[in-house]
Design a protein around this motif. Structure first.
Motif, PDB file in Angstrom:
ATOM      1  N   PHE A 296      86.888  -7.698  18.638  1.00  0.00           N
ATOM      2  CA  PHE A 296      86.805  -7.889  17.189  1.00  0.00           C
ATOM      3  C   PHE A 296      86.246  -9.285  16.932  1.00  0.00           C
ATOM      4  N   THR A 297      85.616  -9.493  15.792  1.00  0.00           N
ATOM      5  CA  THR A 297      85.031 -10.799  15.464  1.00  0.00           C
ATOM      6  C   THR A 297      85.573 -11.302  14.138  1.00  0.00           C
ATOM      7  N   GLY A 298      85.585 -12.633  14.002  1.00  0.00           N
ATOM      8  CA  GLY A 298      86.070 -13.251  12.772  1.00  0.00           C
ATOM      9  C   GLY A 298      85.439 -14.603  12.555  1.00  0.00           C
ATOM     10  N   ASP A 299      85.796 -15.226  11.442  1.00  0.00           N
ATOM     11  CA  ASP A 299      85.278 -16.547  11.115  1.00  0.00           C
ATOM     12  C   ASP A 299      85.789 -17.578  12.123  1.00  0.00           C
TER      13      ASP A 299
ATOM     14  N   SER B 183      85.831  -0.522  12.263  1.00  0.00           N
ATOM     15  CA  SER B 183      85.394  -1.892  12.013  1.00  0.00           C
ATOM     16  C   SER B 183      85.700  -2.786  13.204  1.00  0.00           C
ATOM     17  N   ASP B 184      84.835  -3.786  13.419  1.00  0.00           N
ATOM     18  CA  ASP B 184      85.099  -4.778  14.462  1.00  0.00           C
ATOM     19  C   ASP B 184      85.638  -6.076  13.866  1.00  0.00           C
ATOM     20  N   THR B 185      86.115  -6.015  12.620  1.00  0.00           N
ATOM     21  CA  THR B 185      86.736  -7.168  11.980  1.00  0.00           C
ATOM     22  C   THR B 185      88.230  -6.896  11.805  1.00  0.00           C
ATOM     23  N   TYR B 186      88.955  -7.899  11.294  1.00  0.00           N
ATOM     24  CA  TYR B 186      90.398  -7.759  11.104  1.00  0.00           C
ATOM     25  C   TYR B 186      90.795  -8.388   9.775  1.00  0.00           C
TER      26      TYR B 186
END
Length: 475
Positions: free
Chosen positions: A274-277, A336-339
């Motif tokens: 997963f990716t994030g800021d 989704s690959d976000t959280y």
């Protein structure tokens, strides 16, 4: 000849200054009444350089010193010992510091570089009948639990390959100790390892995989079913180190990457990223699985990595960053690959803990050291003290030790093995600024704001440190 410590380094002054002695105090004076139900040992580790360093100093790079409080029948015995690592032994023999921060070869004696020694200064855990001093670039260093004699590297009967995190997770149900290592195949490499040790201290697996980029992966997260590997853009580079630039530096453009895998999964094929800021987390509070297929991680999040600059050496932010408690939710059934992120507490703090019997499970009570511990000029910044966060009600309690005092990491001790969650005490080492010494305080975990039920008094200072753990029962 031992050289004087520099006077312009804030992490070598005041509360952070090293203690130059080892000592034993078999019967500490106590204010209040030490609960007779508390029986066991509190071990606490932290950086305490034996000699002045070569080159620039970093708080994370001092020699490990372990402080032990043995509690039984209302009495408290104390002792402290350096972890006598190969580096410590060589410098002790030579009578001077021989190494730069993080063993930087630009500043270190070739003999120290050749040793590749641990400094064992970050955490200390009790598992499988062994007391293990930990940092994150080497194997654990074993110590004797009563007198803290150093016994040497522990490699799990030779089955360990590479370093071990300073933050293994002990499953309260299975007794397994779940571990990882970063830079697992060489300094500043993107390789990581995943390790599982059974309740008796036998290593059951040690597997390797690659992360998105070389990063300082200080901690990780484990639930009953999943293991979570967080990769933040605090990058490592040997090329920078050899040029005299920062070995570790903040590169936000690389973003945050979170890998999640079943605990019995295959690291070569089963990790979902997963990716994030960009952000940084030194320590999670806890994590758990939900019935509808989500993974929940409660994290002490910094918007910018503290204590480290950008690659060119410039500050990573205009002011010292601070951490607050947030909840990350990962939907493993979604596409989704976000959280998602939601705040859990407005209190600035660090060193989050919980009732460890509820580790990796849904829980209600969390505890932390209040204040901005990464700011040496003002370690009490923003409501210092011990904070209890009730995650069911959203309410918090705070105990403030005093206007110039600093409380350390709170360690939970249950009232009895079958006590409800949060029914017990918090133990913390507190620095008394006016007297330049420290105390061990015992708080009722359900009534933190009432202050200590008992205080054991030391005549000297315990320097600012990192982590500790409780070993139940008599020695």
């Amino acid at each position: 000849m031992a050289k004087a410590f520099p006077t312009d380094e804030p992490f070598l002054q005041g509360f952070y200054a090293p203690l130059h002695m080892e000592c034993d105090a078999p019967n500490l004076p106590i204010s209040g009444e030490m609960p007779k139900a508390i029986c066991g040992s509190l071990y606490r580790n932290g950086p305490n350089p034996q000699f002045a360093p070569r080159g620039p100093y970093h708080w994370f790079s001092g020699d490990g010193m372990v402080h032990a409080f043995h509690i039984e029948n209302g009495r408290v015995a104390y002792l402290n010992r350096w972890v006598r690592t190969p580096k410590w032994q060589l410098e002790n023999q030579e009578g001077e510091g021989l190494s730069g921060a993080f063993g930087n070869p630009r500043y270190s004696d070739p003999r120290v570089v050749a040793l590749g020694s641990t400094i064992a200064n970050t955490n200390i855990v009790w598992h499988g009948g062994r007391l293990l001093a930990l940092e994150e670039a080497h194997a654990p260093y074993e110590m004797e639990p009563r007198g803290l004699a150093s016994k040497g590297y522990h490699t799990f009967d030779g089955k360990l390959a590479g370093p071990v995190t300073a933050h293994p997770k002990i499953d309260p149900v299975s007794g397994e100790m779940v571990q990882f290592g970063y830079a697992a195949k060489g300094r500043f490499t993107p390789d990581l390892s995943y390790q599982v040790v059974d309740r008796d201290g036998r290593m059951r697996r040690c597997d390797f995989f690659q992360g998105p980029y070389p990063s300082m992966v200080h901690d990780f997260v484990v639930t009953r079913r999943h293991v979570i590997f967080p990769i933040f853009p605090l990058t490592g580079s040997m090329e920078r180190a050899m040029k005299g630039a920062p070995p570790f530096a903040w590169e936000p453009d690389k973003g945050t990457h979170i890998g999640i895998m079943m605990r019995d999964g295959d690291v070569s094929s089963d990790i979902r990223w997963f990716t994030g800021d960009p952000c940084y987390v030194f320590h999670p509070m806890n994590a758990f699985d939900t019935e509808d297929g989500k993974v929940v991680c409660d994290m002490m999040k910094y918007p910018v990595a503290p204590l480290f600059p950008r690659p060119d050496g410039s500050p990573s932010s205009d002011k010292t960053p601070s951490a607050t408690l947030v909840r990350w939710t990962f939907d493993l059934n979604g596409n989704s690959d976000t959280y998602k992120e939601a705040p859990l507490s407005e209190h600035v703090g660090e060193f989050p803990r919980l009732d460890e019997r509820f580790a990796m499970l849904p829980y209600r009570h969390g505890y932390m050291q209040g204040g901005n511990v990464t700011d040496p000029q003002n370690p009490r910044a923003s409501r210092n003290g011990i904070v209890h966060v009730d995650l069911a009600t959203g309410r918090s309690q705070i105990w403030d030790p005093g206007p110039i005092d600093v409380a350390g990491e709170p360690i939970f001790v249950p009232r009895r093995d079958d006590a409800p969650e949060g029914d017990g005490w918090l133990l913390a080492v507190v620095y008394r600024g006016a007297e330049n010494r420290s105390d061990l305080v015992v708080l009722d975990a359900a009534n933190v704001s009432a202050g200590p039920v008992a205080t054991a008094h030391l005549s000297h200072r315990v320097p600012a440190g990192f982590h500790g753990n409780w070993r139940p029962g008599p020695l």
